[in-house]
Design a protein around this motif. Structure first.
Motif, PDB file in Angstrom:
ATOM      1  N   PRO A  82      34.364  90.400  46.851  1.00 33.57           N
ATOM      2  CA  PRO A  82      33.075  91.052  47.135  1.00 33.57           C
ATOM      3  C   PRO A  82      32.390  90.428  48.351  1.00 33.57           C
ATOM      4  O   PRO A  82      32.397  89.205  48.529  1.00 33.57           O
ATOM      5  N   GLY A  83      31.847  91.287  49.219  1.00 34.72           N
ATOM      6  CA  GLY A  83      31.141  90.828  50.399  1.00 34.72           C
ATOM      7  C   GLY A  83      32.034  90.482  51.573  1.00 34.72           C
ATOM      8  O   GLY A  83      31.557  90.035  52.610  1.00 34.72           O
ATOM      9  N   ILE A  84      33.349  90.686  51.416  1.00 35.56           N
ATOM     10  CA  ILE A  84      34.321  90.318  52.440  1.00 35.56           C
ATOM     11  C   ILE A  84      34.968  91.571  53.018  1.00 35.56           C
ATOM     12  O   ILE A  84      35.327  92.493  52.286  1.00 35.56           O
ATOM     13  N   ASP A  85      35.116  91.615  54.341  1.00 37.33           N
ATOM     14  CA  ASP A  85      35.892  92.658  54.997  1.00 37.33           C
ATOM     15  C   ASP A  85      37.267  92.094  55.306  1.00 37.33           C
ATOM     16  O   ASP A  85      37.395  90.920  55.680  1.00 37.33           O
ATOM     17  N   ARG A  86      38.293  92.925  55.157  1.00 39.55           N
ATOM     18  CA  ARG A  86      39.663  92.444  55.298  1.00 39.55           C
ATOM     19  C   ARG A  86      40.441  93.267  56.312  1.00 39.55           C
ATOM     20  O   ARG A  86      40.155  94.438  56.535  1.00 39.55           O
ATOM     21  N   SER A  87      41.450  92.629  56.893  1.00 45.35           N
ATOM     22  CA  SER A  87      42.403  93.309  57.761  1.00 45.35           C
ATOM     23  C   SER A  87      43.784  92.750  57.438  1.00 45.35           C
ATOM     24  O   SER A  87      43.949  91.534  57.312  1.00 45.35           O
ATOM     25  N   ILE A  88      44.752  93.656  57.280  1.00 42.90           N
ATOM     26  CA  ILE A  88      46.125  93.239  56.979  1.00 42.90           C
ATOM     27  C   ILE A  88      47.059  93.904  57.980  1.00 42.90           C
ATOM     28  O   ILE A  88      46.872  95.073  58.341  1.00 42.90           O
ATOM     29  N   THR A  89      48.048  93.143  58.464  1.00 39.83           N
ATOM     30  CA  THR A  89      49.000  93.638  59.455  1.00 39.83           C
ATOM     31  C   THR A  89      50.401  93.237  59.025  1.00 39.83           C
ATOM     32  O   THR A  89      50.655  92.056  58.767  1.00 39.83           O
ATOM     33  N   LEU A  90      51.306  94.198  58.951  1.00 43.36           N
ATOM     34  CA  LEU A  90      52.692  93.922  58.575  1.00 43.36           C
ATOM     35  C   LEU A  90      53.381  93.103  59.662  1.00 43.36           C
ATOM     36  O   LEU A  90      53.339  93.463  60.843  1.00 43.36           O
ATOM     37  N   LEU A  91      54.023  91.998  59.243  1.00 41.73           N
ATOM     38  CA  LEU A  91      54.792  91.163  60.164  1.00 41.73           C
ATOM     39  C   LEU A  91      56.286  91.397  60.017  1.00 41.73           C
ATOM     40  O   LEU A  91      57.021  91.416  60.998  1.00 41.73           O
ATOM     41  N   SER A  92      56.751  91.536  58.765  1.00 40.15           N
ATOM     42  CA  SER A  92      58.177  91.765  58.528  1.00 40.15           C
ATOM     43  C   SER A  92      58.367  92.438  57.176  1.00 40.15           C
ATOM     44  O   SER A  92      57.502  92.375  56.305  1.00 40.15           O
ATOM     45  N   GLY A  93      59.516  93.071  57.013  1.00 41.84           N
ATOM     46  CA  GLY A  93      59.818  93.805  55.790  1.00 41.84           C
ATOM     47  C   GLY A  93      59.505  95.284  55.965  1.00 41.84           C
ATOM     48  O   GLY A  93      59.018  95.718  57.011  1.00 41.84           O
ATOM     49  N   GLU A  94      59.797  96.050  54.922  1.00 41.44           N
ATOM     50  CA  GLU A  94      59.595  97.502  54.990  1.00 41.44           C
ATOM     51  C   GLU A  94      58.154  97.909  54.732  1.00 41.44           C
ATOM     52  O   GLU A  94      57.774  99.039  55.005  1.00 41.44           O
ATOM     53  N   GLY A  95      57.349  96.999  54.183  1.00 39.68           N
ATOM     54  CA  GLY A  95      55.938  97.284  54.005  1.00 39.68           C
ATOM     55  C   GLY A  95      55.540  97.522  52.568  1.00 39.68           C
ATOM     56  O   GLY A  95      56.332  97.336  51.635  1.00 39.68           O
ATOM     57  N   VAL A  96      54.284  97.923  52.406  1.00 43.37           N
ATOM     58  CA  VAL A  96      53.718  98.173  51.080  1.00 43.37           C
ATOM     59  C   VAL A  96      52.865  99.434  51.106  1.00 43.37           C
ATOM     60  O   VAL A  96      52.339  99.825  52.138  1.00 43.37           O
ATOM     61  N   HIS A  97      52.760 100.045  49.931  1.00 40.55           N
ATOM     62  CA  HIS A  97      51.859 101.183  49.738  1.00 40.55           C
ATOM     63  C   HIS A  97      50.609 100.624  49.068  1.00 40.55           C
ATOM     64  O   HIS A  97      50.679 100.103  47.949  1.00 40.55           O
ATOM     65  N   LEU A  98      49.470 100.689  49.766  1.00 38.79           N
ATOM     66  CA  LEU A  98      48.204 100.159  49.257  1.00 38.79           C
ATOM     67  C   LEU A  98      47.391 101.312  48.668  1.00 38.79           C
ATOM     68  O   LEU A  98      47.196 102.331  49.340  1.00 38.79           O
ATOM     69  N   GLN A  99      46.909 101.122  47.437  1.00 34.80           N
ATOM     70  CA  GLN A  99      46.161 102.189  46.784  1.00 34.80           C
ATOM     71  C   GLN A  99      44.976 101.647  46.010  1.00 34.80           C
ATOM     72  O   GLN A  99      45.045 100.580  45.396  1.00 34.80           O
ATOM     73  N   ALA A 100      43.895 102.417  46.040  1.00 36.85           N
ATOM     74  CA  ALA A 100      42.714 102.225  45.205  1.00 36.85           C
ATOM     75  C   ALA A 100      42.011 103.575  45.167  1.00 36.85           C
ATOM     76  O   ALA A 100      41.031 103.791  45.876  1.00 36.85           O
ATOM     77  N   PRO A 101      42.566 104.523  44.388  1.00 33.22           N
ATOM     78  CA  PRO A 101      41.998 105.881  44.372  1.00 33.22           C
ATOM     79  C   PRO A 101      40.530 105.855  43.985  1.00 33.22           C
ATOM     80  O   PRO A 101      40.154 105.066  43.118  1.00 33.22           O
ATOM     81  N   PRO A 102      39.691 106.694  44.598  1.00 36.27           N
ATOM     82  CA  PRO A 102      40.020 107.669  45.644  1.00 36.27           C
ATOM     83  C   PRO A 102      39.811 107.117  47.050  1.00 36.27           C
ATOM     84  O   PRO A 102      39.941 107.864  48.022  1.00 36.27           O
TER      85      PRO A 102
ATOM     86  N   GLY B 299      36.956  94.274  51.110  1.00 36.06           N
ATOM     87  CA  GLY B 299      37.408  93.374  50.055  1.00 36.06           C
ATOM     88  C   GLY B 299      36.729  93.637  48.726  1.00 36.06           C
ATOM     89  O   GLY B 299      37.124  93.086  47.700  1.00 36.06           O
ATOM     90  N   ASP B 300      35.698  94.495  48.728  1.00 34.28           N
ATOM     91  CA  ASP B 300      35.040  94.873  47.467  1.00 34.28           C
ATOM     92  C   ASP B 300      35.981  95.694  46.592  1.00 34.28           C
ATOM     93  O   ASP B 300      35.800  95.769  45.381  1.00 34.28           O
ATOM     94  N   ILE B 301      36.969  96.331  47.214  1.00 29.04           N
ATOM     95  CA  ILE B 301      37.892  97.205  46.493  1.00 29.04           C
ATOM     96  C   ILE B 301      39.101  96.403  46.031  1.00 29.04           C
ATOM     97  O   ILE B 301      39.730  95.694  46.813  1.00 29.04           O
ATOM     98  N   ALA B 302      39.451  96.521  44.756  1.00 31.85           N
ATOM     99  CA  ALA B 302      40.654  95.881  44.220  1.00 31.85           C
ATOM    100  C   ALA B 302      41.832  96.825  44.430  1.00 31.85           C
ATOM    101  O   ALA B 302      41.970  97.831  43.732  1.00 31.85           O
TER     102      ALA B 302
END
Length: 194
Positions: free
Chosen positions: A56-76, A93-96
């Protein structure tokens, strides 16, 4: 004074996740040693599907470095395929979030900023780049070899981080140029601003 520190991926301390789903290598956290960081940079290895912790209260940024990646979800709110190396994705970062691997293990570059204190901007570069050192930040080489203006070299898995620890000139800058123009390198620059 601006602290300017070299680091390597292999030299970063490793902390396993409590849920056993991966590990984190912290690059830098400011202020150092504080649990209530203003900003934090790290590289995470995701080894299995599972949740991302909410911050909570945090903004995040994620960048793929290696591998095929991930599917990130928190509907909607979030439904994002993180599957292009070097392409940053920003989210609250408020979103799980839940993360589902698209293949085997992935590694990811992560920046977290406390929204009341600072913000981040993550840029991927394949050509010459001049970095203004602002409040703080991180340079990390994903691939190739990059030359600094003073002749020094940065190779894949190496980088620098810095933080403004006292009143200092914000005009300080660093120039980086890929050594091999044919086999283009890839570099990340995360700028921390007020």
């Amino acid at each position: 004074m601006i602290a300017w520190q070299h680091f390597t991926f292999d030299g970063l301390p490793v902390s396993p996740w409590r849920n056993g789903g991966g590990e984190t290598r912290e690059i830098f956290s400011f202020p150092a040693g504080s649990r209530d960081f203003d900003w934090r940079a790290s590289i995470a290895t995701i080894a299995q599907d599972g949740p991302f912790s909410a911050f909570p209260g945090i903004d995040r940024s994620i960048t793929l470095l290696s591998g095929e990646g991930v599917h990130l979800q928190a509907p909607p709110d979030v439904d994002h395929l993180l599957n292009v190396t070097g392409e940053p994705f920003a989210f609250s970062g408020d979103i799980a979030l839940s993360a589902r691997l698209l293949g085997d293990v992935t590694t990811d570059f992560n920046i977290m900023t406390r929204r009341t204190e600072c913000a981040s901007r993550v840029v991927a570069a394949r050509e010459h780049l001049t970095v203004t050192r602002e409040k703080g930040g991180v340079i990390y080489v994903i691939s190739g070899t990059w030359q600094l203006a003073d002749g020094g070299l940065l190779r894949a898995g190496e980088g620098y981080y810095w933080s403004e620890t006292a009143a200092a000139s914000r005009q300080a800058s660093v120039s980086l140029t890929p050594v091999d123009q044919v086999q283009r390198g890839l570099l990340l620059w995360a700028a921390i601003t007020r």
